[in-house]
Structure formats: structure tokens, C-alpha cells
Design an enzyme around this catalytic site. Structure first.
Site, PDB file in Angstrom:
ATOM      1  CB  CYS A  78       8.033  -0.261   4.973  1.00 26.32           C
ATOM      2  SG  CYS A  78       8.691  -1.890   4.964  1.00 26.32           S
ATOM      3  CD  GLU A 117       5.690   3.882  -6.547  1.00 31.95           C
ATOM      4  OE1 GLU A 117       5.995   3.804  -5.359  1.00 31.95           O
ATOM      5  OE2 GLU A 117       5.937   4.868  -7.257  1.00 31.95           O
TER       6      GLU A 117
HETATM    7  N1  SAH Z   1      -1.311  -3.373   3.679  1.00 30.82           N
HETATM    8  C1  SAH Z   1      -0.459  -4.373   4.186  1.00 30.82           C
HETATM    9  C2  SAH Z   1       0.803  -4.543   3.374  1.00 30.82           C
HETATM   10  C3  SAH Z   1       1.438  -3.295   2.835  1.00 30.82           C
HETATM   11  S1  SAH Z   1       2.125  -2.201   4.039  1.00 30.82           S
HETATM   12  C4  SAH Z   1      -0.114  -4.099   5.636  1.00 30.82           C
HETATM   13  O1  SAH Z   1      -0.399  -2.998   6.114  1.00 30.82           O
HETATM   14  O2  SAH Z   1       0.398  -4.995   6.279  1.00 30.82           O
HETATM   15  C5  SAH Z   1       3.624  -3.082   4.445  1.00 30.82           C
HETATM   16  C6  SAH Z   1       4.223  -2.740   5.795  1.00 30.82           C
HETATM   17  O3  SAH Z   1       4.722  -1.407   5.789  1.00 30.82           O
HETATM   18  C7  SAH Z   1       3.238  -2.829   6.942  1.00 30.82           C
HETATM   19  O4  SAH Z   1       3.811  -3.604   7.987  1.00 30.82           O
HETATM   20  C8  SAH Z   1       3.090  -1.384   7.387  1.00 30.82           C
HETATM   21  O5  SAH Z   1       2.792  -1.296   8.762  1.00 30.82           O
HETATM   22  C9  SAH Z   1       4.434  -0.811   7.034  1.00 30.82           C
HETATM   23  N2  SAH Z   1       4.460   0.630   6.854  1.00 30.82           N
HETATM   24  C10 SAH Z   1       3.488   1.406   6.326  1.00 30.82           C
HETATM   25  N3  SAH Z   1       3.895   2.697   6.283  1.00 30.82           N
HETATM   26  C11 SAH Z   1       5.150   2.729   6.797  1.00 30.82           C
HETATM   27  C12 SAH Z   1       6.130   3.763   6.998  1.00 30.82           C
HETATM   28  N4  SAH Z   1       5.874   5.012   6.650  1.00 30.82           N
HETATM   29  N5  SAH Z   1       7.318   3.422   7.525  1.00 30.82           N
HETATM   30  C13 SAH Z   1       7.600   2.138   7.834  1.00 30.82           C
HETATM   31  N6  SAH Z   1       6.742   1.120   7.651  1.00 30.82           N
HETATM   32  C14 SAH Z   1       5.512   1.408   7.147  1.00 30.82           C
END
Ligand code: SAH
Ligand code: SF4
Length: 412
Positions: free
Chosen positions: A394, A106
Site C-alpha cells: 500500500c 502499476e
Molecule cells: N487513493 C485511494 C486509494 C489508493 S491508496 C485512497 O487513498 O484511499 C490505498 C490505501 O493505501 C489507502 O488506504 C492509503 O491510506 C494507503 N496508503 C497510502 N500510502 C501508504 C503507505 N506508505 N503505507 C501504508 N499504506 C498507505
């Protein structure tokens, strides 16, 4: 077109070798191995990375016989394909993108971005702040101005958007609050598949390089630093051949220490964000098991080895999970932790997902948390939640085909 060419050119053969993703020097080696002149490599690179062709037949600068020769030698353009689109009420679009082996990832298009760049000192940040009419910190509870801004920018002759791209099919890191984690890891993306998401969306949106302002965030599905070589190759393609400077890119990592150290030594590197999400190891271990491998102290030490430019900051992402990491004591701990690091904090209100057992923070707790950070001298911004209604925000990315959540506004 001859009948033979039509057979060769039909729908791209999934087992064909993609040209998209080859660096200029790799294209040169390829044309030389076929006994062709070097300038053919320049022409192919121009077609792939500037004109964004989707089929060999569209590389009209090459003689027909040469296009046929490439196809007969088993090559295709190999650009990933958008097979499904969901449109959010806030203008965000989520794309399901299909790769040659039918795996899907995605990618999310956010007109006007999500505020993630604010306060990091970059050109993208200045634009974002100017468009918002903001001079300092803000909260997600402020009135939204996105739609008005989009129109204004179009009148000004350009568009500004942030594109969130995936680096893996699924993810192995298993953060407890993230929907992507539920998929497990299926495979790494190639550099061509990572950069190809950008070009596929640029084609769809009619983006003009050199005019429109596109920011890239490697924050889609997957952990970019567990696919380091292909990630960095895609950065070189995007910056060197496609024309999006690395200063407009942000890579987000959950904290893969060896990759942070490699990254620190890169001559060309995007901005970096660490998904910290907790103010101490005990909480972080509970929500991000990767902390057992590399703890917060080790990660911060590794980040300190990155030579920051004059106006560069390290961004710390902090997902606020109700009752888990969003209390005043956590804010105090966070301030203490980041002392002495040129940092800014992006607060993200947790986006819910099916089967994930957390709760969203209370708005009052969020406000207090942000205020405490600011009072402690920290730059603290709220990431605007974009596209929640279509599961594009996110941590909500999961291959749509496997999602148990119905999609709103599918356009197919
Ligand atoms: N794997 C990498 C990049 C993808 S996740 C990482 O973890 O940094 C991108 C961002 O989304 C990260 O900062 C993560 O903490 C956040 N994230 C993951 N799940 C989320 C959720 N359910 N709600 C809000 N942010 C979330
Ligand atoms: Fe993977 Fe990032 Fe989700 Fe953690 S937050 S599971 S690292 S995509």
C-alpha cells in the site's frame, strides 16, 4: 493472412480506437453504424470480455473481411500490456502496465489477498477467514500460512487472489505518507484501462472466471473518486461483462464527498473503504490535506447515506504512522468517532518510501492500538503487508520507470 491484413494487424496502432472498454450497448451502436448485424456486437463482446483476446485478428468468430474492416476503420482491441514484472518473496507480483499513450500504471497481484476483506461480512471475507483458520481478529505478527494455503486451494481445484488496480496515472490528493502522491496527477484512466488491467493479469495468471475467486481492490495508484464516471463504467464492465461480481470489489477513497454521495445512490456498487488515517481533523489535515476541503464529520455524514446491505460494513483504512496517529488517545478518539456506524477498521502499518519523512510505528504500539479498538467493541484487523520487498505494498506504487529504488526480481 493477406499482406494487407498483416500491415493492418501488426503491432496495435497506439492511435487506434480501443474496442476494449466499450459497454455492450456501445458495441451495438458501433456495429450498427458500420451497417452490420446486431449479433456481431455480441460476438465482439464475447471475444473481448470472455475470451480476453489481445488482437483483432484473434476474434476468429468474425469473418476475416470484417476484422479487416474494423482495423481499417481505425479500431484495435486496446488491452493494456504488462511490460515488467517484479516478484516478491511472499508470492505477490507487481506489474508495470503500459497504456496506449505509453503512460504506465502499476497493478498488484496478491495470492491469498492481504487480509483487507476480513470481517466485512462478504463472501470474500468468509473465504479469507476460513483459509486463515481464523475466527476473530488477528495481528500481522502471527505466523503466516499463505504458501500452505495457496497449495491447498489449488488442490481444491481453485485459486483465490486479490488484485489491486489503479484508477489514475499518479494522484492529485497529496497525502504526505504516500509514494504515489510524489508523481502528481498525470491523467485519469479510461474504463477500458481500469478493467483492462484486470484482464491483462487474468491472462497472465490463467484465471478462470466462475472457478477461481478473484477479489478486486481499487487501491492502486490514484484516487478512484476523482475519476468517478470511468471508475463506475469499469465496475459495470467488470461485473456485467467480465464476470466479477461487484460484491467482490472494494473501492477505497481518501474522502471525495460529492462522489461518496453519488456512490450512495448507485444501484450497482462495490464495497466502500474510507482512508480515514486519523482520529481528528487536526492530525488528518496534516497528513491528508484533502481534509481542509471536506472534514471528517462531513465524510462520516455522507457515508451514513449509503444504504448498507444486511451483512455489509463500511471499512475504515487506518495507516499507522509512528508517533503521529498511533497512540492510545488516538484509539480512544477513533472509537468515539465511529460510534453508531456499522464499521470495521483495517489497520495498516505504514510502508516506508524514499523521500517520505515518517517512521513506522513500534510493534508494541500497534498491538496496543488494535487491542484497544477490539476492547471497545470494534472489529479491527491488520492488513498484511504484501510485497514490501518489491515496493508493491500500500502506498508504495510509483511508476517503476521513475522510481529511484532498484527493483528486486525483475523478469521483464
Ligand atoms: N487513493 C485511494 C486509494 C489508493 S491508496 C485512497 O487513498 O484511499 C490505498 C490505501 O493505501 C489507502 O488506504 C492509503 O491510506 C494507503 N496508503 C497510502 N500510502 C501508504 C503507505 N506508505 N503505507 C501504508 N499504506 C498507505
Ligand atoms: Fe492519492 Fe490515495 Fe496516495 Fe492519498 S493515499 S496520495 S489519495 S493514492
Amino acid at each position: 493472412m493477406t499482406e494487407k491484413t498483416q500491415q493492418i494487424f501488426g503491432k496495435e496502432n497506439p492511435s487506434a480506437k480501443p474496442l476494449f472498454g466499450l459497454l455492450p450497448e456501445e458495441l451495438r451502436a458501433l456495429v450498427e453504424s458500420m451497417g452490420l448485424k446486431k449479433y456481431r456486437a455480441v460476438q465482439i463482446a464475447e471475444a473481448l470480455y470472455r475470451q480476453h483476446v489481445t488482437t483483432l485478428d484473434a476474434i476468429s468468430v468474425l469473418p476475416q473481411a470484417l476484422r479487416e474492416e474494423l482495423a481499417a476503420a481505425g479500431y484495435c482491441v486496446g488491452l493494456p500490456e504488462i511490460i515488467q514484472t517484479a516478484l516478491s518473496v511472499d508470492g505477490t507480483e507487481r506489474y508495470l502496465i503500459q497504456l496506449a499513450d505509453s503512460e504506465t500504471v502499476e497493478t498488484v497481484w496478491m495470492p491469498e489477498g492481504d487480509g483487507g476483506e476480513r470481517g466485512d461480512g462478504s463472501e470474500a471475507a468468509m473465504e479469507e477467514e476460513a483459509a486463515d483458520g481464523l475466527e476473530g481478529n488477528t495481528s500481522e505478527f502471527e505466523p503466516r500460512r499463505d504458501m500452505r494455503n495457496t497449495g491447498a486451494l489449488e488442490l481444491a481445484g481453485y485459486r483465490r487472489a486479490t488484485l489491486c488496480i489503479s484508477s489514475q496515472v499518479g494522484c492529485a490528493v497529496n497525502c504526505q505518507f504516500c509514494l504515489t502522491a510524489k508523481l502528481g496527477i498525470r491523467r485519469n484512466l479510461t474504463a477500458g484501462e481500469i478493467a483492462g488491467q484486470v484482464v491483462a493479469v487474468m491472462n497472465r495468471q490463467g484465471i478462470r472466471i466462475g472457478k477461481d475467486r478473484i477479489n478486486l481492490v481499487f487501491m492502486g495508484m490514484g484516487e478512484p473518486f476523482l475519476n468517478y464516471d470511468e471508475l463506475m463504467k469499469s465496475v459495470h464492465l467488470l461485473a456485467g461483462s467480465i464476470g466479477i461480481p461487484e460484491s467482490r470489489m472494494t473501492v477505497s477513497t481518501s474522502g471525495v464527498l460529492p462522489s461518496i454521495l453519488r456512490f450512495a445512490a448507485e444501484p450497482v456498487r462495490p464495497k466502500l473503504a474510507l482512508s480515514l488515517n486519523a482520529s481528528n481533523d487536526a492530525v488528518r489535515e496534516q497528513i491528508m490535506p484533502i481534509t481542509k476541503k471536506w472534514n471528517i464529520g462531513q465524510l462520516l455524514d455522507a457515508l451514513k447515506t449509503i444504504p448498507l446491505g444486511k451483512r455489509e460494513w463500511i471499512t475504515f483504512e487506518y495507516v499507522l504512522l509512528g508517533g503521529v496517529n498511533d497512540q492510545p488517545r488516538h484509539a480512544r478518539e477513533l472509537l468515539e468517532l465511529l460510534k453508531g456506524i456499522r464499521s470495521k477498521v483495517n489497520l495498516i502499518v505504514w510502508n516506508p518510501g524514499p523521500g517520505i519523512d515518517f517512521r513506522q510505528p513500534n510493534p508494541e504500539d500497534v498491538a496496543v492500538f488494535q487491542k484497544m479498538l477490539i476492547a471497545g467493541g470494534m472489529s479491527a484487523y491488520m492488513r498484511r503487508p504484501r510485497g514490501r520487498d518489491i515496493y508493491a505494498a500500500c502506498g508504495q506504487l510509483k511508476r517503476t520507470v521513475e522510481s529511484d529504488t532498484p527493483l528486486v526480481g525483475i523478469q521483464a
